[in-house]
Design a protein around this motif. Structure first.
Motif, mmCIF file in Angstrom:
data_model
loop_
_atom_site.group_PDB
_atom_site.id
_atom_site.type_symbol
_atom_site.label_atom_id
_atom_site.label_comp_id
_atom_site.label_asym_id
_atom_site.label_seq_id
_atom_site.Cartn_x
_atom_site.Cartn_y
_atom_site.Cartn_z
ATOM 1 N N ASP A 288 0.836 -1.199 0.000
ATOM 2 C CA ASP A 288 0.000 0.000 0.000
ATOM 3 C C ASP A 288 0.875 1.255 0.000
ATOM 4 N N PRO A 289 0.638 2.187 -0.925
ATOM 5 C CA PRO A 289 1.432 3.417 -0.972
ATOM 6 C C PRO A 289 1.357 4.243 0.309
ATOM 7 N N ILE A 290 0.303 4.081 1.100
ATOM 8 C CA ILE A 290 0.170 4.863 2.330
ATOM 9 C C ILE A 290 1.159 4.396 3.407
ATOM 10 N N ASN A 291 1.757 3.222 3.214
ATOM 11 C CA ASN A 291 2.708 2.708 4.195
ATOM 12 C C ASN A 291 3.920 3.629 4.351
ATOM 13 N N LEU A 292 4.302 4.342 3.288
ATOM 14 C CA LEU A 292 5.416 5.294 3.386
ATOM 15 C C LEU A 292 5.091 6.413 4.376
ATOM 16 N N LEU A 293 3.868 6.929 4.294
ATOM 17 C CA LEU A 293 3.432 7.971 5.220
ATOM 18 C C LEU A 293 3.335 7.406 6.637
ATOM 19 N N ARG A 294 2.772 6.193 6.781
ATOM 20 C CA ARG A 294 2.686 5.539 8.094
ATOM 21 C C ARG A 294 4.063 5.427 8.739
ATOM 22 N N ASP A 295 5.059 5.014 7.958
ATOM 23 C CA ASP A 295 6.408 4.844 8.495
ATOM 24 C C ASP A 295 6.991 6.165 8.991
ATOM 25 N N GLN A 296 6.715 7.257 8.272
ATOM 26 C CA GLN A 296 7.205 8.568 8.711
ATOM 27 C C GLN A 296 6.515 9.007 10.002
ATOM 28 N N VAL A 297 5.223 8.733 10.125
ATOM 29 C CA VAL A 297 4.494 9.078 11.357
ATOM 30 C C VAL A 297 5.015 8.232 12.517
ATOM 31 N N GLU A 298 5.253 6.949 12.264
ATOM 32 C CA GLU A 298 5.787 6.077 13.318
ATOM 33 C C GLU A 298 7.169 6.519 13.775
ATOM 34 N N ALA A 299 7.932 7.181 12.915
ATOM 35 C CA ALA A 299 9.275 7.640 13.257
ATOM 36 C C ALA A 299 9.252 8.860 14.185
ATOM 37 N N LEU A 300 8.101 9.506 14.302
ATOM 38 C CA LEU A 300 7.984 10.655 15.208
ATOM 39 C C LEU A 300 8.082 10.187 16.654
ATOM 40 N N GLU A 301 8.478 11.087 17.540
ATOM 41 C CA GLU A 301 8.488 10.778 18.969
ATOM 42 C C GLU A 301 7.049 10.575 19.439
ATOM 43 N N ALA A 302 6.875 9.807 20.493
ATOM 44 C CA ALA A 302 5.538 9.460 20.992
ATOM 45 C C ALA A 302 4.687 10.697 21.258
ATOM 46 N N GLY A 303 5.249 11.726 21.851
ATOM 47 C CA GLY A 303 4.497 12.946 22.148
ATOM 48 C C GLY A 303 4.050 13.662 20.890
ATOM 49 N N GLU A 304 4.931 13.690 19.882
ATOM 50 C CA GLU A 304 4.575 14.305 18.609
ATOM 51 C C GLU A 304 3.448 13.536 17.929
ATOM 52 N N ARG A 305 3.532 12.208 17.958
ATOM 53 C CA ARG A 305 2.469 11.381 17.363
ATOM 54 C C ARG A 305 1.148 11.627 18.065
ATOM 55 N N SER A 306 1.190 11.705 19.383
ATOM 56 C CA SER A 306 -0.031 11.911 20.161
ATOM 57 C C SER A 306 -0.663 13.266 19.829
ATOM 58 N N ARG A 307 0.144 14.317 19.774
ATOM 59 C CA ARG A 307 -0.379 15.650 19.440
ATOM 60 C C ARG A 307 -0.930 15.682 18.022
ATOM 61 N N LEU A 308 -0.213 15.057 17.078
ATOM 62 C CA LEU A 308 -0.678 15.002 15.693
ATOM 63 C C LEU A 308 -2.017 14.258 15.618
ATOM 64 N N HIS A 309 -2.104 13.142 16.322
ATOM 65 C CA HIS A 309 -3.343 12.351 16.362
ATOM 66 C C HIS A 309 -4.509 13.180 16.883
ATOM 67 N N ASP A 310 -4.300 13.810 18.036
ATOM 68 C CA ASP A 310 -5.379 14.584 18.663
ATOM 69 C C ASP A 310 -5.786 15.783 17.801
ATOM 70 N N THR A 311 -4.802 16.463 17.227
ATOM 71 C CA THR A 311 -5.090 17.632 16.412
ATOM 72 C C THR A 311 -5.837 17.254 15.140
ATOM 73 N N LEU A 312 -5.355 16.240 14.428
ATOM 74 C CA LEU A 312 -6.052 15.814 13.211
ATOM 75 C C LEU A 312 -7.444 15.273 13.542
ATOM 76 N N GLY A 313 -7.578 14.606 14.679
ATOM 77 C CA GLY A 313 -8.894 14.123 15.103
ATOM 78 C C GLY A 313 -9.881 15.262 15.286
ATOM 79 N N ARG A 314 -9.435 16.355 15.924
ATOM 80 C CA ARG A 314 -10.313 17.515 16.115
ATOM 81 C C ARG A 314 -10.680 18.151 14.777
ATOM 82 N N VAL A 315 -9.708 18.241 13.864
ATOM 83 C CA VAL A 315 -9.978 18.815 12.545
ATOM 84 C C VAL A 315 -11.015 17.961 11.812
#
Length: 185
Positions: free
Chosen positions: A100-127
């Motif tokens: 799946d081409p989206i796996n490249l994006l997933r891998d970059q998100v997984e490479a973020l620090e846990a706090g960054e991933r959590s903030r990105l998750h919460d922010t995109l969820g609100r949007v």
């Protein structure tokens, strides 16, 4: 700043959103395959797929039929309601998702620090929640954040139940997407 963020989101979409077919699938077929691979047993139906895709049931059935013709999905009778069918990913479909081409994006998100991933998750969820309200549509999400999930017990005696479907859930079920998700207030 908002425009810059939108530009970044559009650029990220370029890694997985495309016109035409990639590896023989359209964008909508990829979306459907991804959804079905991560959906719980209540959400692997043509109706739930239609809701997720924002499409008619007929259009979702056509997408499911295309995936079935490609050997990526099979239709099975529902164990809970014999009048219904369940759409299940085949072994070939699971192998297909590894590319799946989206796996490249997933891998970059997984490479973020846990706090960054959590903030990105919460922010995109609100949007996304704001967009869903504006468009009067319903968003799928995981059971663990749903108002219908009931937890009881601790440790090995921990049990989960969906109040909407009045069915027991496994711990794994609580991590899967549900098209009938309702956020906790």
């Amino acid at each position: 700043m908002a425009i810059e963020i939108l530009q970044l989101l559009v650029q990220s979409a370029d890694t997985w959103l495309f016109e035409g077919n990639l590896s023989g699938l359209s964008d909508r077929e990829w979306m459907a395959l991804r959804f079905l691979a991560g959906a719980n047993r209540f959400s692997r139906t043509p109706t739930a797929l239609a809701s997720f895709l924002g499409a008619t049931r007929s259009a979702a059935s056509q997408i499911a039929a295309a995936l079935q013709n490609k050997g990526l999905v099979v239709r099975k009778p529902s164990a809970e309601d014999k009048r219904s069918i369940v759409l299940c990913i085949t072994g070939e479909g699971e192998k297909f998702l590894e590319r799946d081409p989206i796996n490249l994006l997933r891998d970059q998100v997984e490479a973020l620090e846990a706090g960054e991933r959590s903030r990105l998750h919460d922010t995109l969820g609100r949007v996304l929640t704001g967009l869903d309200v504006a468009k009067r549509r319903h968003r799928a999400d995981v059971c663990s954040r749903c108002m219908f999930l009931v937890e009881s017990g601790e440790g090995k005696d921990r049990h989960f139940k969906c109040r909407l479907f009045r069915k027991s859930l496994t711990p794994k079920d609580t991590t899967l997407l549900c098209a009938y998700f309702e956020g906790r207030s």
